[in-house]
Scaffold this motif. Structure first.
Motif, PDB file in Angstrom:
ATOM      1  N   GLU A 138      -8.517 -73.971 -22.406  1.00 32.03           N
ATOM      2  CA  GLU A 138      -8.924 -72.538 -22.340  1.00 32.03           C
ATOM      3  C   GLU A 138      -9.392 -72.129 -20.688  1.00 32.03           C
ATOM      4  O   GLU A 138      -9.074 -71.250 -20.107  1.00 32.03           O
ATOM      5  CB  GLU A 138     -10.015 -72.157 -23.299  1.00 32.03           C
ATOM      6  N   ILE A 139     -10.249 -73.306 -20.524  1.00 32.10           N
ATOM      7  CA  ILE A 139     -11.033 -72.975 -19.180  1.00 32.10           C
ATOM      8  C   ILE A 139      -9.668 -73.360 -18.219  1.00 32.10           C
ATOM      9  O   ILE A 139      -9.572 -72.306 -17.085  1.00 32.10           O
ATOM     10  CB  ILE A 139     -11.762 -74.363 -18.676  1.00 32.10           C
ATOM     11  N   ALA A 140      -8.582 -74.115 -18.087  1.00 28.60           N
ATOM     12  CA  ALA A 140      -7.643 -74.347 -17.366  1.00 28.60           C
ATOM     13  C   ALA A 140      -6.687 -73.071 -17.327  1.00 28.60           C
ATOM     14  O   ALA A 140      -6.175 -72.609 -16.254  1.00 28.60           O
ATOM     15  CB  ALA A 140      -6.818 -75.537 -17.770  1.00 28.60           C
ATOM     16  N   LYS A 141      -6.508 -72.243 -18.229  1.00 26.00           N
ATOM     17  CA  LYS A 141      -5.697 -71.333 -18.382  1.00 26.00           C
ATOM     18  C   LYS A 141      -6.248 -70.044 -17.704  1.00 26.00           C
ATOM     19  O   LYS A 141      -5.758 -69.009 -17.096  1.00 26.00           O
ATOM     20  CB  LYS A 141      -5.500 -70.653 -19.642  1.00 26.00           C
ATOM     21  N   GLU A 142      -7.793 -70.080 -17.727  1.00 30.60           N
ATOM     22  CA  GLU A 142      -8.365 -69.049 -17.191  1.00 30.60           C
ATOM     23  C   GLU A 142      -8.472 -69.270 -15.637  1.00 30.60           C
ATOM     24  O   GLU A 142      -8.850 -68.261 -14.724  1.00 30.60           O
ATOM     25  CB  GLU A 142      -9.889 -69.042 -17.481  1.00 30.60           C
ATOM     26  N   ASN A 143      -8.345 -70.346 -15.085  1.00 35.59           N
ATOM     27  CA  ASN A 143      -8.393 -70.709 -13.460  1.00 35.59           C
ATOM     28  C   ASN A 143      -7.224 -71.309 -13.165  1.00 35.59           C
ATOM     29  O   ASN A 143      -6.801 -72.361 -12.412  1.00 35.59           O
ATOM     30  CB  ASN A 143      -9.483 -71.770 -13.545  1.00 35.59           C
ATOM     31  N   LYS A 144      -5.915 -70.354 -13.502  1.00 31.45           N
ATOM     32  CA  LYS A 144      -4.595 -70.677 -12.863  1.00 31.45           C
ATOM     33  C   LYS A 144      -4.446 -70.696 -11.445  1.00 31.45           C
ATOM     34  O   LYS A 144      -5.281 -69.766 -10.940  1.00 31.45           O
ATOM     35  CB  LYS A 144      -3.353 -69.914 -13.479  1.00 31.45           C
ATOM     36  N   PRO A 145      -3.829 -71.302 -10.746  1.00 31.51           N
ATOM     37  CA  PRO A 145      -3.094 -72.556 -11.288  1.00 31.51           C
ATOM     38  C   PRO A 145      -4.001 -73.913 -11.541  1.00 31.51           C
ATOM     39  O   PRO A 145      -4.917 -74.145 -10.781  1.00 31.51           O
ATOM     40  CB  PRO A 145      -2.099 -72.854 -10.039  1.00 31.51           C
ATOM     41  N   SER A 146      -3.741 -74.574 -12.333  1.00 29.69           N
ATOM     42  CA  SER A 146      -4.454 -75.704 -12.713  1.00 29.69           C
ATOM     43  C   SER A 146      -3.620 -76.859 -13.354  1.00 29.69           C
ATOM     44  O   SER A 146      -2.514 -76.367 -13.968  1.00 29.69           O
ATOM     45  CB  SER A 146      -5.536 -75.242 -13.533  1.00 29.69           C
ATOM     46  N   LYS A 147      -4.422 -77.882 -13.477  1.00 25.39           N
ATOM     47  CA  LYS A 147      -3.732 -79.009 -14.144  1.00 25.39           C
ATOM     48  C   LYS A 147      -4.851 -79.545 -15.190  1.00 25.39           C
ATOM     49  O   LYS A 147      -5.796 -79.797 -14.868  1.00 25.39           O
ATOM     50  CB  LYS A 147      -3.221 -80.360 -13.261  1.00 25.39           C
ATOM     51  N   LEU A 148      -4.294 -79.839 -16.411  1.00 21.99           N
ATOM     52  CA  LEU A 148      -5.086 -80.558 -17.455  1.00 21.99           C
ATOM     53  C   LEU A 148      -4.696 -82.080 -17.653  1.00 21.99           C
ATOM     54  O   LEU A 148      -3.340 -82.138 -17.991  1.00 21.99           O
ATOM     55  CB  LEU A 148      -5.179 -79.788 -18.697  1.00 21.99           C
ATOM     56  N   GLN A 149      -5.369 -82.927 -17.490  1.00 22.75           N
ATOM     57  CA  GLN A 149      -5.196 -84.450 -17.979  1.00 22.75           C
ATOM     58  C   GLN A 149      -5.974 -84.685 -19.290  1.00 22.75           C
ATOM     59  O   GLN A 149      -6.989 -84.471 -19.219  1.00 22.75           O
ATOM     60  CB  GLN A 149      -5.376 -85.360 -16.811  1.00 22.75           C
ATOM     61  N   ILE A 150      -5.095 -85.397 -20.246  1.00 21.66           N
ATOM     62  CA  ILE A 150      -5.751 -85.783 -21.395  1.00 21.66           C
ATOM     63  C   ILE A 150      -5.611 -87.189 -21.680  1.00 21.66           C
ATOM     64  O   ILE A 150      -4.605 -87.804 -21.384  1.00 21.66           O
ATOM     65  CB  ILE A 150      -5.250 -85.107 -22.792  1.00 21.66           C
ATOM     66  N   LEU A 151      -6.883 -87.951 -21.504  1.00 23.03           N
ATOM     67  CA  LEU A 151      -7.110 -89.403 -21.465  1.00 23.03           C
ATOM     68  C   LEU A 151      -7.281 -89.847 -22.733  1.00 23.03           C
ATOM     69  O   LEU A 151      -7.912 -89.184 -23.731  1.00 23.03           O
ATOM     70  CB  LEU A 151      -8.002 -89.907 -20.343  1.00 23.03           C
ATOM     71  N   TYR A 185      -8.577 -80.377 -14.355  1.00 19.87           N
ATOM     72  CA  TYR A 185      -9.517 -80.566 -15.438  1.00 19.87           C
ATOM     73  C   TYR A 185      -8.933 -81.945 -16.319  1.00 19.87           C
ATOM     74  O   TYR A 185      -7.724 -82.255 -16.186  1.00 19.87           O
ATOM     75  CB  TYR A 185      -9.367 -79.466 -16.405  1.00 19.87           C
ATOM     76  N   SER A 186     -10.091 -82.495 -16.932  1.00 20.40           N
ATOM     77  CA  SER A 186      -9.627 -83.489 -17.779  1.00 20.40           C
ATOM     78  C   SER A 186     -10.384 -83.623 -18.963  1.00 20.40           C
ATOM     79  O   SER A 186     -11.805 -83.181 -19.001  1.00 20.40           O
ATOM     80  CB  SER A 186      -9.638 -84.879 -16.839  1.00 20.40           C
ATOM     81  N   VAL A 187      -9.994 -84.215 -20.140  1.00 15.68           N
ATOM     82  CA  VAL A 187     -10.718 -84.832 -21.274  1.00 15.68           C
ATOM     83  C   VAL A 187     -10.658 -86.199 -21.425  1.00 15.68           C
ATOM     84  O   VAL A 187      -9.667 -86.888 -21.293  1.00 15.68           O
ATOM     85  CB  VAL A 187     -10.033 -83.913 -22.600  1.00 15.68           C
ATOM     86  N   VAL A 188     -11.862 -86.583 -21.183  1.00  8.84           N
ATOM     87  CA  VAL A 188     -12.113 -87.938 -21.254  1.00  8.84           C
ATOM     88  C   VAL A 188     -13.067 -88.476 -22.333  1.00  8.84           C
ATOM     89  O   VAL A 188     -13.952 -88.052 -22.414  1.00  8.84           O
ATOM     90  CB  VAL A 188     -12.628 -88.663 -19.773  1.00  8.84           C
ATOM     91  N   PRO A 189     -12.971 -89.727 -22.820  1.00 18.49           N
ATOM     92  CA  PRO A 189     -13.869 -90.082 -23.950  1.00 18.49           C
ATOM     93  C   PRO A 189     -15.033 -90.604 -23.383  1.00 18.49           C
ATOM     94  O   PRO A 189     -15.185 -91.174 -22.326  1.00 18.49           O
ATOM     95  CB  PRO A 189     -13.163 -91.326 -24.640  1.00 18.49           C
ATOM     96  N   GLU A 207      -6.283 -93.951 -19.987  1.00 19.68           N
ATOM     97  CA  GLU A 207      -5.093 -93.914 -19.698  1.00 19.68           C
ATOM     98  C   GLU A 207      -4.474 -92.502 -19.897  1.00 19.68           C
ATOM     99  O   GLU A 207      -4.801 -91.786 -20.974  1.00 19.68           O
ATOM    100  CB  GLU A 207      -4.047 -94.863 -20.285  1.00 19.68           C
ATOM    101  N   VAL A 208      -3.902 -91.788 -18.882  1.00 21.18           N
ATOM    102  CA  VAL A 208      -3.325 -90.559 -19.077  1.00 21.18           C
ATOM    103  C   VAL A 208      -2.185 -90.371 -20.359  1.00 21.18           C
ATOM    104  O   VAL A 208      -1.403 -91.154 -20.341  1.00 21.18           O
ATOM    105  CB  VAL A 208      -2.742 -89.817 -17.861  1.00 21.18           C
ATOM    106  N   GLU A 209      -2.662 -89.467 -21.334  1.00 14.74           N
ATOM    107  CA  GLU A 209      -1.857 -89.605 -22.628  1.00 14.74           C
ATOM    108  C   GLU A 209      -0.904 -88.422 -22.385  1.00 14.74           C
ATOM    109  O   GLU A 209       0.085 -88.269 -22.819  1.00 14.74           O
ATOM    110  CB  GLU A 209      -2.764 -89.272 -23.844  1.00 14.74           C
ATOM    111  N   GLU A 210      -1.491 -87.054 -21.561  1.00 11.78           N
ATOM    112  CA  GLU A 210      -0.832 -86.083 -21.827  1.00 11.78           C
ATOM    113  C   GLU A 210      -1.006 -85.145 -20.235  1.00 11.78           C
ATOM    114  O   GLU A 210      -2.348 -85.499 -19.989  1.00 11.78           O
ATOM    115  CB  GLU A 210      -0.801 -85.385 -22.853  1.00 11.78           C
ATOM    116  N   GLU A 211      -0.390 -84.715 -19.648  1.00 16.86           N
ATOM    117  CA  GLU A 211      -0.561 -83.886 -18.655  1.00 16.86           C
ATOM    118  C   GLU A 211      -0.082 -82.443 -18.802  1.00 16.86           C
ATOM    119  O   GLU A 211       1.302 -82.569 -19.162  1.00 16.86           O
ATOM    120  CB  GLU A 211      -0.163 -84.590 -17.504  1.00 16.86           C
ATOM    121  N   ARG A 212      -0.657 -81.557 -18.512  1.00 20.59           N
ATOM    122  CA  ARG A 212      -0.246 -80.063 -18.623  1.00 20.59           C
ATOM    123  C   ARG A 212      -0.688 -79.348 -17.483  1.00 20.59           C
ATOM    124  O   ARG A 212      -1.495 -79.327 -16.865  1.00 20.59           O
ATOM    125  CB  ARG A 212      -1.028 -79.426 -20.032  1.00 20.59           C
ATOM    126  N   THR A 213       0.570 -78.426 -17.111  1.00 14.83           N
ATOM    127  CA  THR A 213       0.105 -77.464 -15.785  1.00 14.83           C
ATOM    128  C   THR A 213       0.186 -75.932 -16.420  1.00 14.83           C
ATOM    129  O   THR A 213       0.884 -75.641 -17.247  1.00 14.83           O
ATOM    130  CB  THR A 213       1.259 -77.851 -14.889  1.00 14.83           C
TER     131      THR A 213
END
Length: 65
Positions: free
Chosen positions: A40-53, A4-8, A58-64
């Motif tokens: 919220e979506i990532a936690k509901e669909n474990k295992p998952s990875k979230l990238q915040i750009l 999953y990712s959050v992008v502008p 550019e990747v600012e933060e990555e959460r698993t």
């Protein structure tokens, strides 16, 4: 593992939540709102990875979960 990712958007006037880097699911006015929804979506669909750009896509933060 789902990705999953959050992008502008192009003008950085909104933030998209994307699943598997395909078409964006939702557009949010505020970055924090988009991050919260993606988390919220990532936690509901474990295992998952979230990238915040940042505004430069550019990747600012990555959460698993």
């Amino acid at each position: 593992m789902k990705q999953y990712s959050v992008v502008p958007n192009k003008d950085v006037t909104g933030w998209f939540v994307k699943i598997e880097d395909v078409a964006p699911t939702d557009l949010y006015d505020e970055r924090d709102t988009a991050v919260a929804k993606a988390e919220e979506i990532a936690k509901e669909n474990k295992p998952s990875k979230l990238q915040i750009l940042d505004q430069n896509h550019e990747v600012e933060e990555e959460r698993t979960y």
